[in-house]
Design a protein around this motif. Structure first.
Motif, PDB file in Angstrom:
ATOM      1  N   ALA A 125      14.998  -0.417   1.364  1.00 36.39           N
ATOM      2  CA  ALA A 125      15.653   0.542   2.255  1.00 36.39           C
ATOM      3  C   ALA A 125      15.103   1.945   2.087  1.00 36.39           C
ATOM      4  N   GLU A 174       6.850  -2.379   3.912  1.00 38.27           N
ATOM      5  CA  GLU A 174       7.358  -1.082   4.369  1.00 38.27           C
ATOM      6  C   GLU A 174       8.354  -1.323   5.497  1.00 38.27           C
ATOM      7  N   TRP A 175       9.581  -0.828   5.320  1.00 38.35           N
ATOM      8  CA  TRP A 175      10.643  -1.016   6.308  1.00 38.35           C
ATOM      9  C   TRP A 175      11.078   0.344   6.834  1.00 38.35           C
ATOM     10  N   ARG A 176      11.093   0.466   8.166  1.00 38.76           N
ATOM     11  CA  ARG A 176      11.607   1.667   8.811  1.00 38.76           C
ATOM     12  C   ARG A 176      12.803   1.256   9.647  1.00 38.76           C
ATOM     13  N   SER A 177      13.938   1.874   9.396  1.00 36.67           N
ATOM     14  CA  SER A 177      15.201   1.443   9.981  1.00 36.67           C
ATOM     15  C   SER A 177      15.156   1.396  11.506  1.00 36.67           C
ATOM     16  N   GLN A 212      17.219   4.903   3.399  1.00 36.18           N
ATOM     17  CA  GLN A 212      17.531   4.970   4.821  1.00 36.18           C
ATOM     18  C   GLN A 212      18.902   4.398   5.190  1.00 36.18           C
ATOM     19  N   GLU A 257      17.545   1.969  13.274  1.00 39.02           N
ATOM     20  CA  GLU A 257      18.486   2.988  13.738  1.00 39.02           C
ATOM     21  C   GLU A 257      17.817   4.349  13.915  1.00 39.02           C
ATOM     22  N   GLY A 258      16.549   4.451  13.561  1.00 39.86           N
ATOM     23  CA  GLY A 258      15.780   5.664  13.786  1.00 39.86           C
ATOM     24  C   GLY A 258      14.710   5.417  14.834  1.00 39.86           C
ATOM     25  N   LYS A 279      22.857   4.184   5.687  1.00 42.65           N
ATOM     26  CA  LYS A 279      24.003   5.067   5.861  1.00 42.65           C
ATOM     27  C   LYS A 279      25.046   4.752   4.787  1.00 42.65           C
ATOM     28  N   VAL A 284      19.567  -3.864  11.272  1.00 43.38           N
ATOM     29  CA  VAL A 284      19.549  -3.640   9.827  1.00 43.38           C
ATOM     30  C   VAL A 284      19.998  -4.878   9.062  1.00 43.38           C
ATOM     31  N   GLY A 310      11.188   2.155  14.532  1.00 47.63           N
ATOM     32  CA  GLY A 310      11.470   1.259  13.423  1.00 47.63           C
ATOM     33  C   GLY A 310      10.516   0.085  13.409  1.00 47.63           C
TER      34      GLY A 310
END
Length: 318
Positions: A76, A176-179, A79, A181-182, A81, A247, A185
């Motif tokens: 994560a 590599e993880w990019r959410s 990233q 929710e942004g 919440k 997610v 991703g």
């Protein structure tokens, strides 16, 4: 301790060497926590315990993991919440005294290395097999290999030319993880030789040198070419979108892959014979790739010369 502390969305059961966290299945519980179901957190995985005021008449008891102890938090990369933090237990403010008691009890159980990063994962990762639907393809993981199967409606032409991909865990150094929710991703696999093109990144190029991602077969030398900067053009990545790669599906997937990669990196190398024959591709896989190449040719995405050259290359691998 053996006691149970029930909060909002989760229940903590205190054992002599760990805390078992069970997440509620209710509609108000974040979907990530529901997907995790339960997690056993050893005391050795924790660095500290905090108790802070929460929102709307609540207090928050939080067990703070040591850096490097939990593959889910490592994937994560900060990233998540607060509501999706698997180490938070939200309680009514009226139970603050009880929460403080358990916080003190848990602090007393922390080990001498609590202030140091963990040298290995101490919390179990989600278990394979698992899969999820991204915007441009479907990702699957069976515990040994990650597969990407592209969608006609979402995948870029670069990915279609590369074809569906399979990546042995042994050929990776991380993930590599990019959410979702942004913005932008994605889930990207990181090969050991990250300065080289992943197999199929150039549909007409020969195999790359070193430990490749696609087949694990013996490979010939190929010039060093930077990997695509954009995830939508990288055959080693899938991209997210609204409703694609959420997610609660993509992050556990990333954590499972990361744990598998790290575990194999720390394992002693297996003994190999002094001489080995080059592995050959599965004929069914070759036939599938040729069929897919023919579809690209008929769609006008590759020329006659490119089609002939790539087909000959694939047949030579039989």
């Amino acid at each position: 301790m053996g006691d149970v502390l029930a909060g909002i969305h989760a229940t903590w059961e205190f054992d002599t060497d760990s805390v078992l966290i069970r997440y509620e299945r209710g509609i108000r519980t974040p979907r990530l926590l529901q997907s995790l179901r339960e997690r056993r957190v050893p005391h050795t995985a924790l660095s500290s315990v905090t108790l802070t005021p929460g929102k709307r008449g609540t207090v928050v008891l939080r067990a703070v993991p040591r850096p490097g102890a939990d593959p889910l938090l490592e994937a994560a990369a900060g990233q998540l919440k607060d509501g999706c933090d698997p180490y938070r237990l939200v309680l009514p403010a009226a139970r603050e005294t009880l929460a403080e008691y358990y916080a003190d009890e848990l602090r007393a159980c922390l080990g001498p290395d609590a202030g140091e990063p963990a040298d290995r994962f101490l919390v179990a990762a989600p278990e394979a097999p698992m899969q999820f639907k991204a915007y441009d393809g479907r990702a699957g993981f069976d515990g040994e290999r990650i597969s990407f199967r592209w969608f006609w409606t979402g995948a870029s032409s670069e990915k279609w030319k590369a074809g569906d991909q399979t990546f042995p865990v042994t050929d990776l150094c991380g993930v590599e993880w990019r959410s979702p929710e942004g913005l932008e991703g994605y889930l990207r696999l990181l090969p050991k030789a990250s300065d080289r093109v992943p197999p199929g990144a150039d549909a007409l190029a020969g195999p790359v040198s070193g430990a490749g991602l696609g087949t694990g077969t013996a490979q010939s030398v190929h010039p060093v070419i930077p990997r695509p900067a954009r995830a939508d053009q990288d055959p080693a990545a899938v991209i997210f979108g609204l409703g694609y790669g959420p997610v609660h599906e993509s992050l556990p997937f990333a954590a499972a892959v990361l744990e598998s990669v790290r575990r194999r990196q720390s394992a002693p190398p297996a003994a190999t014979p002094l001489t080995t024959a080059a592995a050959r591709r599965d004929p069914a896989d070759i036939a599938e790739r040729i069929h897919h190449l023919g579809e690209l040719h008929r769609a006008g995405l590759v020329t006659d010369e490119e089609f002939s050259a790539k087909k000959a290359q694939l047949l030579a691998e039989l």
